[in-house]
Write a protein that holds these residues in place. Sequence first.
Motif, PDB file in Angstrom:
ATOM      1  N   VAL A 169      -3.806   1.213  -5.670  1.00  0.00           N
ATOM      2  CA  VAL A 169      -3.223   0.691  -4.427  1.00  0.00           C
ATOM      3  C   VAL A 169      -3.262   1.828  -3.549  1.00  0.00           C
ATOM      4  O   VAL A 169      -2.810   2.801  -3.825  1.00  0.00           O
ATOM      5  N   THR A 170      -3.480   1.546  -2.295  1.00  0.00           N
ATOM      6  CA  THR A 170      -3.752   2.611  -1.432  1.00  0.00           C
ATOM      7  C   THR A 170      -2.261   2.496  -0.434  1.00  0.00           C
ATOM      8  O   THR A 170      -1.589   1.545  -0.336  1.00  0.00           O
ATOM      9  N   PHE A 171      -1.826   3.717   0.170  1.00  0.00           N
ATOM     10  CA  PHE A 171      -0.694   3.876   1.041  1.00  0.00           C
ATOM     11  C   PHE A 171      -1.362   4.549   2.214  1.00  0.00           C
ATOM     12  O   PHE A 171      -2.124   5.490   2.070  1.00  0.00           O
ATOM     13  N   ARG A 172      -0.641   4.584   3.481  1.00  0.00           N
ATOM     14  CA  ARG A 172      -0.870   5.353   4.532  1.00  0.00           C
ATOM     15  C   ARG A 172      -0.042   6.470   4.509  1.00  0.00           C
ATOM     16  O   ARG A 172      -0.601   7.631   5.085  1.00  0.00           O
ATOM     17  N   ASP A 173       1.231   6.548   4.309  1.00  0.00           N
ATOM     18  CA  ASP A 173       2.225   7.852   4.649  1.00  0.00           C
ATOM     19  C   ASP A 173       3.115   7.625   3.184  1.00  0.00           C
ATOM     20  O   ASP A 173       3.228   6.801   2.571  1.00  0.00           O
ATOM     21  N   ASP A 174       3.787   8.789   3.321  1.00  0.00           N
ATOM     22  CA  ASP A 174       4.956   8.817   2.225  1.00  0.00           C
ATOM     23  C   ASP A 174       5.851   7.682   2.245  1.00  0.00           C
ATOM     24  O   ASP A 174       6.268   7.399   1.280  1.00  0.00           O
TER      25      ASP A 174
END
Length: 489
Positions: free
Chosen positions: A393-398
Motif C-alpha cells: 500500500v502506498t502513501f504520500r506523507d507521514d
Amino acid sequence: MDGHTVRLLDAAQWQGKFFNGDWVDGASSQSIVEPATGEPLTTIGWASPAQAAESARSAHSAQRKWTSMPYLHRADVFRRAAALLEANRGEVIDWIVRETGAIAPFAEFQIQGASVVLHEAAAMLTQSHGVMLPSDGERLSFARRLPHGVVGIISPFNVPLILSIRGAAPALATGNAVLLKPDPQTAITGGFLIARLFELAGLPRGCLHVLPGGADVGEAVVTDRHVSMISFTGSTGAGRRVGELASRHLKKVTLELGGKNRLIVLDDADLDLAASCAAWGGYLHQGQICMATGIVLVHEHVAEAFTQKLVQKAKNLRVGNPAGRDVQLGPIINERQRDRVHQIVESSLSQGCELLAGGRFDRLFYEPTVLANVRPGTSAFDDEVFGPVLSVVTFRDDDEAVELGNNSEYGLSLGIVSRSVTRALSIGNRIPTGLLHINDQTVGDEGHIPFGGRGASGNGGRHGGHANWDEFTQWQWVTVQDVPPCYPF
C-alpha cells in the motif's frame, strides 16, 4: 533424570490417550495428520467434557500440594524440564517439523524460546511475591501475590510449543495447577511434549493436565467452577466467544488474538533491508504467526523500487516439505485454512488489487504472494490472512502513513524502517500497538518481555517477564498485630 538417556516422545505413550498426571484412555481417538504429506502421523486420545471436569477437580486438589513444596524444589522442576528439552533437541525438532509444517530453523527457534520460558519460570520462584505497605499503629501491613488456583490454557496450532508453554510454565511457577487444551492438530508439540517434560522433571501428579478435544472440551474448561482463570491464544472470533463465556462465569480471562500488522517503509529507508524485513515478517512459517507482516505501507517515491525487490524475493523462495531441510516455506496447516487464504487473494483481485507474485498453490503448499494496488475496503487490506500474502500500500506523507496504520481494528505489532529514528518513533507514537519495532519487521518475541496486543488483537493481557505476575496471581492484603484493637462497639 538424565535427559540424554530418555526417549522423550514415544508415540506408544499416548496412543488413544491423554494426560491427567497419568496417561489414560480418551473418550475417543483422533489421528494427527502430517500437513506436508497428508499421511497420519500418530493417534491421540480425545478427552470428553466429563473427563475435563474430572481433571479440573483433580487439579484443584493437587494445586495445594504443589504450593506447599519448598520453592527451590519447585524451581528445580523447571530447570530439569529445560535440560530435558535441550538434551532431546533433535527429536523435538523432527516432531515440530512434521506436525506443524515448520522449517527446521523455526523449530529450533521454538525450542530455544521454550527453554528461556522454563528458566524464567524457575527464576520466578526466588523473586519477590509481595510488598510491604505503610500502616498506622503497631501492625504489619503487606500485600502478597497468591495463585488463582487452577488456570485453563487454550493454545493454537501455529507455534504450539511456545504458545502453550509460555502460559503453562509461569502459571505453574506462580503456584497454580494447569489444564492445557492444545489445538488437536498439534497436540503433541503443543501439549504432550510439555506433559512429558514436566512428568519426567518431577512435577507432582495432577498439577498439569493436557486435554486434546473439540470445542465442547474447551467450553468445559472455561465454565468449570474449579477453574479460576482462562488464558486463550487464537483467532479474534474464537477469542470473543471465550471472553464472553469466561466473563459470564466471572473469571479472569486473558486473550491473545490475531493481527493485521503493518510494516512502514519511509522514503529514506534502505530498500534492500526493508524488502528483507518484509519478506521475513510476511513469509516466515507461511505467514501463520499472529505478528506476521500483512501490510507493507511504502512511501510512493520508493514504492516501485521496493516492490520490485520484494517480488524478486518472493519468486526465489522455495516451497515444499520442510522435512527435506531445503525449503524456506512449508505447508499451510490444513485445506480449510489454505482455502481461506486463497479466497482472500481471489476476492482482492476482483476488487482491483494486482497480483505480482504467487497466488497459486499445490496441495497445502501456497506460493509466497505479493499484491499491489491494495487500498482500504479490499479483503487484502482489511482481513487477517494467516498465510504467505504481503499487500503493498502506498502513501504520500507521514500523516497518511499514520492514517493507514490506524485503519484497522487490530493492534498487535508495528515495524517502521527509516534512517531517521526520531521520525520513525514519532510515527510509531501515533499508532496504538502492543509491539513497536523501529528498523525491524513485526515478528519478535522473547520469553522475558511482556507480550500482547490491543483492540481486536487482545484485551490488554500480557505474557512474559514481570507481566506474568500480573496475569497468573491475585493480590491479597494482610495485616498482622499482637493485640486486637478496641472498637467503640
